[in-house]
Design an enzyme around this catalytic site. Structure first.
Site, PDB file in Angstrom:
ATOM      1  N   CYS A 114       0.834  -1.203   0.000  1.00 27.78           N
ATOM      2  CA  CYS A 114       0.000   0.000   0.000  1.00 27.78           C
ATOM      3  C   CYS A 114       0.870   1.255   0.000  1.00 27.78           C
ATOM      4  O   CYS A 114       1.956   1.285   0.587  1.00 27.78           O
ATOM      5  CB  CYS A 114      -0.892   0.037   1.226  1.00 27.78           C
ATOM      6  SG  CYS A 114      -2.191  -1.207   1.249  1.00 27.78           S
ATOM      7  N   GLU A 117       0.361   3.973   1.602  1.00 27.06           N
ATOM      8  CA  GLU A 117       0.503   4.514   2.958  1.00 27.06           C
ATOM      9  C   GLU A 117       1.703   3.884   3.662  1.00 27.06           C
ATOM     10  O   GLU A 117       2.444   4.557   4.378  1.00 27.06           O
ATOM     11  CB  GLU A 117      -0.767   4.252   3.768  1.00 27.06           C
ATOM     12  CG  GLU A 117      -1.984   5.034   3.284  1.00 27.06           C
ATOM     13  CD  GLU A 117      -2.803   4.282   2.239  1.00 27.06           C
ATOM     14  OE1 GLU A 117      -2.249   3.377   1.565  1.00 27.06           O
ATOM     15  OE2 GLU A 117      -4.004   4.597   2.099  1.00 27.06           O
ATOM     16  N   CYS A 159      -6.665   1.357   4.059  1.00 29.22           N
ATOM     17  CA  CYS A 159      -7.288   0.054   4.299  1.00 29.22           C
ATOM     18  C   CYS A 159      -7.105  -0.331   5.772  1.00 29.22           C
ATOM     19  O   CYS A 159      -6.358   0.313   6.518  1.00 29.22           O
ATOM     20  CB  CYS A 159      -6.672  -0.991   3.374  1.00 29.22           C
ATOM     21  SG  CYS A 159      -5.008  -1.532   3.860  1.00 29.22           S
ATOM     22  N   CYS A 189      -3.441  -0.958   6.849  1.00 27.81           N
ATOM     23  CA  CYS A 189      -2.667   0.279   7.013  1.00 27.81           C
ATOM     24  C   CYS A 189      -3.088   1.012   8.281  1.00 27.81           C
ATOM     25  O   CYS A 189      -2.255   1.620   8.957  1.00 27.81           O
ATOM     26  CB  CYS A 189      -2.820   1.172   5.794  1.00 27.81           C
ATOM     27  SG  CYS A 189      -1.843   0.612   4.386  1.00 27.81           S
TER      28      CYS A 189
HETATM   29 ZN   LIG Z   1      -3.395  -0.279   2.945  1.00 31.49          ZN
END
Ligand SMILES: [Zn+2]
Length: 165
Positions: free
Chosen positions: A74, A76, A114, A117
């Protein structure tokens, strides 16, 4: 189509920073947007994130899609790792922007982190505020609000003085 065509087949979409009433949120969304606009690769890189440290510096990261989906990274987390290299300052705010696939059209948009994260960010930057899309605007909300009743283990009892808090 909301974007404008700069080159054959390449459409750049309006910057969603304009939907953020908060100056910090707008700055982070603009950075994430510019990052993914310049680094977008269909099927490989579609989201960028930007995180603000307490000293005013901003660090960006991009999502990396994996051939085996569960190994994707991800944006992030990439931004968090980038900040870990360059600063010991607390991380105070983050935003992420998803760039549309050419087949989708439409504007780039702010996306919330998400669940995974949210967990990792709360471990490494519990005081973080995150930009989330709500009612057509990008609003800064406390990360703790996005992950209530977080699991707390015993891997670290105290936070080192030189670590993100
Ligand atoms: Zn994520």
């Amino acid at each position: 189509m909301n974007g404008h065509t700069l080159a054959a087949g390449v459409v750049f979409n309006p910057n969603p920073a304009g939907t953020c009433p908060d100056e910090t949120a707008a700055r982070l969304v603009a950075t994430a947007y510019e990052t993914i606009r310049s680094r977008y690769v269909e099927g490989r890189r579609q989201i960028a994130a930007a995180v603000l440290a307490a000293d005013g510096r901003v660090f960006a990261g991009v999502h990396l899609e994996a051939m085996v989906g569960c190994y994707s990274l991800c944006a992030e987390r990439a931004a968090l790792a980038q900040a870990a290299i360059y600063t010991d300052q607390p991380l105070v705010a983050m935003a992420a922007v998803r760039y549309p696939k050419p087949s989708e059209g439409g504007p780039a948009r702010i996306v919330a982190p998400c669940g995974g994260c949210r967990e990792l960010l709360s471990d490494h930057a519990p005081g973080l505020r995150v930009v989330v899309p709500r009612e057509g605007r990008g609003l800064l909300v406390p990360l703790a609000e996005l992950l209530p009743d977080k699991y707390v283990g015993t891997k670290w009892a105290t936070t080192p003085a030189n670590y993100h808090q």
